[in-house]
Scaffold this motif. Structure first.
Motif, PDB file in Angstrom:
ATOM      1  N   SER A 104       0.848  -1.197   0.000  1.00 45.53           N
ATOM      2  CA  SER A 104       0.000   0.000   0.000  1.00 45.53           C
ATOM      3  C   SER A 104       0.884   1.248   0.000  1.00 45.53           C
ATOM      4  O   SER A 104       1.765   1.403   0.840  1.00 45.53           O
ATOM      5  CB  SER A 104      -0.927   0.012   1.220  1.00 45.53           C
ATOM      6  N   SER A 115      -6.663   3.485   1.871  1.00 41.63           N
ATOM      7  CA  SER A 115      -6.684   3.560   0.411  1.00 41.63           C
ATOM      8  C   SER A 115      -7.522   2.447  -0.209  1.00 41.63           C
ATOM      9  O   SER A 115      -7.824   1.435   0.426  1.00 41.63           O
ATOM     10  CB  SER A 115      -5.255   3.486  -0.130  1.00 41.63           C
ATOM     11  N   ARG A 116      -7.842   2.643  -1.476  1.00 42.81           N
ATOM     12  CA  ARG A 116      -8.618   1.646  -2.218  1.00 42.81           C
ATOM     13  C   ARG A 116      -7.826   0.337  -2.325  1.00 42.81           C
ATOM     14  O   ARG A 116      -8.383  -0.763  -2.162  1.00 42.81           O
ATOM     15  CB  ARG A 116      -8.915   2.207  -3.614  1.00 42.81           C
ATOM     16  N   HIS A 119      -8.066  -1.648   0.934  1.00 40.59           N
ATOM     17  CA  HIS A 119      -9.383  -2.263   1.100  1.00 40.59           C
ATOM     18  C   HIS A 119      -9.528  -3.485   0.196  1.00 40.59           C
ATOM     19  O   HIS A 119     -10.078  -4.521   0.607  1.00 40.59           O
ATOM     20  CB  HIS A 119     -10.479  -1.243   0.782  1.00 40.59           C
ATOM     21  N   ASP A 120      -9.023  -3.361  -1.013  1.00 41.85           N
ATOM     22  CA  ASP A 120      -9.108  -4.488  -1.941  1.00 41.85           C
ATOM     23  C   ASP A 120      -8.290  -5.671  -1.436  1.00 41.85           C
ATOM     24  O   ASP A 120      -8.730  -6.838  -1.539  1.00 41.85           O
ATOM     25  CB  ASP A 120      -8.611  -4.065  -3.322  1.00 41.85           C
ATOM     26  N   ASP A 172     -12.247   7.403 -11.768  1.00 46.48           N
ATOM     27  CA  ASP A 172     -11.872   6.319 -10.854  1.00 46.48           C
ATOM     28  C   ASP A 172     -10.727   6.803  -9.952  1.00 46.48           C
ATOM     29  O   ASP A 172      -9.715   7.307 -10.435  1.00 46.48           O
ATOM     30  CB  ASP A 172     -11.430   5.088 -11.643  1.00 46.48           C
ATOM     31  N   GLU A 173     -10.896   6.630  -8.640  1.00 48.68           N
ATOM     32  CA  GLU A 173      -9.888   7.150  -7.706  1.00 48.68           C
ATOM     33  C   GLU A 173      -8.534   6.471  -7.849  1.00 48.68           C
ATOM     34  O   GLU A 173      -7.516   6.983  -7.388  1.00 48.68           O
ATOM     35  CB  GLU A 173     -10.377   7.008  -6.257  1.00 48.68           C
ATOM     36  N   ARG A 174      -8.507   5.320  -8.507  1.00 45.23           N
ATOM     37  CA  ARG A 174      -7.234   4.622  -8.675  1.00 45.23           C
ATOM     38  C   ARG A 174      -6.286   5.325  -9.635  1.00 45.23           C
ATOM     39  O   ARG A 174      -5.112   4.959  -9.727  1.00 45.23           O
ATOM     40  CB  ARG A 174      -7.489   3.188  -9.130  1.00 45.23           C
ATOM     41  N   LEU A 221     -13.762  12.074  -2.578  1.00 44.94           N
ATOM     42  CA  LEU A 221     -12.822  11.174  -1.916  1.00 44.94           C
ATOM     43  C   LEU A 221     -12.485  11.743  -0.550  1.00 44.94           C
ATOM     44  O   LEU A 221     -12.051  12.892  -0.433  1.00 44.94           O
ATOM     45  CB  LEU A 221     -11.547  11.049  -2.766  1.00 44.94           C
TER      46      LEU A 221
END
Length: 516
Positions: A104, A115-116, A119-120, A172-174, A221
């Protein structure tokens, strides 16, 4: 055994979230972490900020109060007042290692992901989520505020290359490339010279400081960042280059005012600690305490000088550089003369002029005089100030029936001159000083227990001091100094013969003077 009792090697052996939970790990904010470790250090009577001198009763207690209050901090002070150094030392109050979700980029807390990507990873691996460890030294980020710093640098921006490579839309926040502040999550973030940051960039910090979140190009966000903010600012910046916008100042809970050393002894501790003295110099050059004191006195004189801009300040780096130059001046002389050792001389002080010139900001009058002349003037004032701690007051001696300086004044009054060249050998230096009638005996009365080398230093110090008090004349040469007579109208008539000197006379009381 609880999590807090595990050794560093045992912690580093934990590699998954499940193992971390079984060890009893609990999330803790960085401000709570700083507070808890500070409490432990205070209870153990440990020095929290070793090597920071002169702040023991002023700045350090304020810093400790701010940390206990879990405040963001702004250090306000002139240049060279250890503001950044204190900020850097705060990492010593962090835990040695903290866990984060491996991979991360924001070093997400395994129990409190942000962060995304984190979470993933948790959704996919659950208790088998890989855990890595972050050392305290990697939890410090520092940024110098300059006019070209952008919101993207500090907060972040959309990365079109990332969007293209991942085939993701800009919504997309990524596709966000995080700036320095989000990447400092769970760490200490320092902005030096905050007023130099453009006002619109300072505004971008509002939400981070107050709500702990960030906004990037309209993304919905919210990242509740966990950061200890430390800012530094110079009061000069508020008027010359910029200012801290009022709402931002209001959000920084503790403003701590720093200051320069208040005593010569404190300044000497700082200089001795910070100056880089080469191994060869330690064996080659002998330095006495008075020479070190004179270096510090130069800085004190500069801070009070009408030629130096007081708003700019006189950094402690002046004395550090000056001391290094002092040693190099003596070292160079010894090398030229093929001498295996040498003792510091008062005239070596004039070899530090180049170290002084770049460390002081001159006002208009000083610019007219010129930096070299101002530097020489500061050295002269330092000698004059310290002279009174070792010798009778020349002003009182002029009015006394018995003038302890009379024989030396008479020697120069007879038309004698003395050139003290900077590169003289030690033998020639000694011979020239001993040529001056009365100087040897006069200094011997005040420094009876001094070594031969110390006595020569004091003899030269006496000459420079007498010149500063206009008892004799002094002229700068390209290679050193020349001492000579002053016209009779510039001083009172010669005093009594030095055989009758009485240093206990009421007008020439020498009691309480510092031993050399």
């Amino acid at each position: 055994m609880t999590y807090s009792q595990l050794t560093s090697s045992e912690l580093l052996g934990i590699r998954t979230l499940g193992e971390l939970k079984r060890a009893g790990y609990q999330s803790k904010s960085i401000k709570q972490e700083l507070r808890d470790n500070l409490i432990t250090r205070i209870r153990n009577k440990d020095n929290v900020f070793p090597g920071i001198w002169g702040y023991e009763e002023t700045v350090i207690p304020d810093v400790e109060r701010a940390i206990l209050s879990m405040h963001n901090i702004n250090f306000l002070g002139l240049r060279g007042q250890a503001k950044t150094r204190i900020a850097r030392m705060m990492i010593n109050l962090l835990d040695e290692y903290i866990p984060y979700i491996e991979g991360s980029e924001l070093h997400d807390d395994p129990l409190n992901p942000l962060s995304r990507a984190a979470h993933d990873a948790l959704a996919e691996y659950r208790d088998d989520t890989p855990v890595a460890w972050l050392h305290r030294d990697e939890r410090y980020t520092e940024k110098l505020a300059t006019p070209d710093v952008s919101v993207a640098d500090l907060i972040g921006d959309v990365d079109p290359i990332k969007a293209a490579s991942l085939r993701l839309p800009y919504s997309d926040e990524r596709v966000i490339h995080f700036g320095l502040i989000p990447r400092s999550h769970r760490g200490i973030f320092v902005i030096n010279e905050l007023p130099d940051l453009q006002a619109r960039i300072q505004v971008a910090l509002f939400n981070i400081l107050q709500e702990g979140d960030i906004q990037i190009r309209g993304f919905k966000l919210r990242l509740p960042l966990d950061i200890q903010f430390v800012f530094t600012a110079n009061p000069e910046d508020y008027t010359n280059r910029g200012s801290i916008v009022t709402p931002l100042k209001d959000r920084i809970e503790s403003q701590i005012v720093t200051h320069y050393p208040k005593t010569i002894e404190t300044g000497k501790k700082i200089t001795e600690q910070e100056a880089v003295v080469k191994t060869e110099q330690k064996g080659l050059v002998k330095v006495n305490e008075l020479a070190k004191t004179l270096i510090e006195q130069i800085a004190f004189e500069a801070r009070e000088s009408e030629y130096v801009d007081s708003k700019s300040g006189v950094s402690a780096r002046l004395t550090i550089s000056a001391y290094e130059s002092l040693l190099s001046t003596a070292e160079r002389r010894a090398l030229i003369n093929n001498e295996t050792s040498t003792y510091i001389r008062v005239s070596d002080l004039y070899g530090v002029v180049s170290a002084i010139c770049g460390k002081v900001e001159l006002v208009y009058e000083g610019e007219v005089e010129g930096p070299v002349i101002v530097a020489q003037n500061l050295i002269g004032k330092a000698i004059r100030t310290q002279f009174l701690n070792f010798f009778p007051d020349p002003e009182k001696s002029k009015k006394s029936k018995i003038n302890p300086y009379a024989k030396v004044i008479e020697w120069f009054g007879a038309g004698n001159q003395m050139e003290m060249l900077g590169d003289m050998t030690d033998r020639e230096y000694s011979a020239r000083l001993k040529t001056i009638d009365g100087l040897d005996d006069f200094v011997d009365m005040l420094s009876a227990y001094a070594s031969a080398e110390e006595k020569l230093f004091m003899m030269e110090f006496a000459l420079h001091g007498m010149a500063e008090f206009s008892l004799i004349g002094k002229q700068s040469l390209d290679q050193g100094m020349k001492f000579q007579d002053l016209v009779s109208s510039m001083f009172s008539g010669p005093g009594e013969d030095d055989d009758d000197y009485d240093f206990d006379d009421d007008d020439d009381d020498n009691n309480g003077r510092k031993p050399f």
